[in-house]
Write an enzyme that holds these catalytic residues in place. Sequence first.
Site, PDB file in Angstrom:
ATOM      1  N   ASP A  93      52.381  37.766  33.777  1.00  0.00           N
ATOM      2  CA  ASP A  93      53.048  36.879  32.829  1.00  0.00           C
ATOM      3  C   ASP A  93      54.166  37.658  32.145  1.00  0.00           C
ATOM      4  OD1 ASP A  93      51.817  38.470  30.936  1.00  0.00           O
ATOM      5  OD2 ASP A  93      50.333  36.995  30.365  1.00  0.00           O
ATOM      6  N   ASP A 267      45.301  29.898  36.007  1.00  0.00           N
ATOM      7  CA  ASP A 267      44.640  31.113  35.541  1.00  0.00           C
ATOM      8  C   ASP A 267      43.953  30.803  34.235  1.00  0.00           C
ATOM      9  OD1 ASP A 267      46.022  32.711  33.008  1.00  0.00           O
ATOM     10  OD2 ASP A 267      47.348  31.251  33.959  1.00  0.00           O
ATOM     11  N   CYS A 305      23.696  28.827  44.699  1.00  0.00           N
ATOM     12  CA  CYS A 305      24.766  29.819  44.549  1.00  0.00           C
ATOM     13  C   CYS A 305      24.392  31.117  45.259  1.00  0.00           C
ATOM     14  CB  CYS A 305      25.020  30.078  43.062  1.00  0.00           C
ATOM     15  SG  CYS A 305      26.320  31.292  42.733  1.00  0.00           S
ATOM     16  N   CYS A 307      26.034  34.124  44.684  1.00  0.00           N
ATOM     17  CA  CYS A 307      26.492  35.320  43.980  1.00  0.00           C
ATOM     18  C   CYS A 307      25.308  36.247  43.698  1.00  0.00           C
ATOM     19  CB  CYS A 307      27.189  34.935  42.668  1.00  0.00           C
ATOM     20  SG  CYS A 307      26.055  34.648  41.282  1.00  0.00           S
ATOM     21  N   CYS A 310      22.633  35.072  41.083  1.00  0.00           N
ATOM     22  CA  CYS A 310      21.732  34.006  41.525  1.00  0.00           C
ATOM     23  C   CYS A 310      20.842  34.446  42.676  1.00  0.00           C
ATOM     24  CB  CYS A 310      22.544  32.777  41.932  1.00  0.00           C
ATOM     25  SG  CYS A 310      23.363  31.965  40.541  1.00  0.00           S
ATOM     26  N   HIS A 336      29.066  35.765  38.394  1.00  0.00           N
ATOM     27  CA  HIS A 336      28.645  34.397  38.710  1.00  0.00           C
ATOM     28  C   HIS A 336      29.740  33.382  38.363  1.00  0.00           C
ATOM     29  CE1 HIS A 336      26.445  30.636  38.944  1.00  0.00           C
ATOM     30  NE2 HIS A 336      27.024  30.364  37.780  1.00  0.00           N
TER      31      HIS A 336
END
Length: 376
Positions: A93, A267, A305, A307, A310, A336
């Site tokens: 940015d 974002d 999930c 990840c 999880c 996660h």
Amino acid sequence: MGAGITFALQASDEKARAGMITTPRGVIRTPAFMPVGTAATVKAMLPESVAATGADILLGNTYHLMLRPGAERIAALGGLHRFMNWDRPILTDSGGFQVMSLAGLRKLTEEGVRFRSHVDGSRHMLTPERSMMIQRLLGSDIVMCFDECPALPASEAEVAGSMRRSMRWAARSREAFGDRPGHALFGIQQGGISRELREESAQALRAIGFDGYAIGGLAVGEGQEAMFSVLDHAPDMLPAEKPRYLMGVGKPEDIVGAVARGVDMMDCVLPSRSGRTGQVFTRLGALNIKNARHAEDPRPLDDTCTCPACRSYSRAYLHHVFRSGEIVSAMLLTWHNLHYYQQIMAGMRAAIAEGGFAAWSAEFHAARTRGDIEPI
């Protein structure tokens, strides 16, 4: 796009779009969500872990990096990619949003913004030309032009004056950016919630010519309904053949609504910041891991999930490490949340490609309306 960077639209479903931004550092699949790496790190995550969630691109923050460790130092150490060990694309940015939020520490003129560092009180001047130089030193793949993001609420006259200054700064940013093969410069549409000012801003940006176009000045407290009413027309004002980036958004529902309205990139600090404060996003809505209901629950956050949080840990364990202030809590919950956000993006890309975005969106909203699983 600039030489060495291209954008190809591969599918569309109503206004929703799926495509690819190809850069020398890799392909960015759109719709894309960019995790925020403010100070050359996504907090609580290793770069390899961020990549494992499915992120194609990160966002770096010009304001924070220019103050600490300094853009010149990063350049001397090989640029931001090498410095933070991330070999995929990076968008930076311009620093404008952070500088504008300093309020009592800054003075705004046509030249730019003079401000005092929140770190050590040192004095700095940020102009369109200086912002372009800092982003060149950082070596980011996608550079944002320097703009002013007015704090809301503001009168229409204040929003109009701010937008027109941003358009003058956009022209100066374009001039200072120069010809940089393999790097892209994005302009930023402003204009608050006014359709007329948004159109005026879009026309000014198109006349200057950019590699991509951002929609700025939203997600600053106006509420989802007002944001969506702007997004019902703002993306359509920008060139269809270029990427459209909605800055600073947002919650899962905000992201899906933005893509439905023609946005390609987003974002937000929300998934990572929430991970550190115990808020967890799942396909069934948000939950708070600090709540006592999770203390003896052997089930994962989300049994669908994949990840690490999880796959390997129970709600009871995640509740325990959060309440104990253990660092692993921030690591697992951030992973996660970022994984879930990237699953949303992958789901939308597939649905758009198959012409089934409306059905996917309906199921997404229905699942989140159902709410979390019943306590044990």
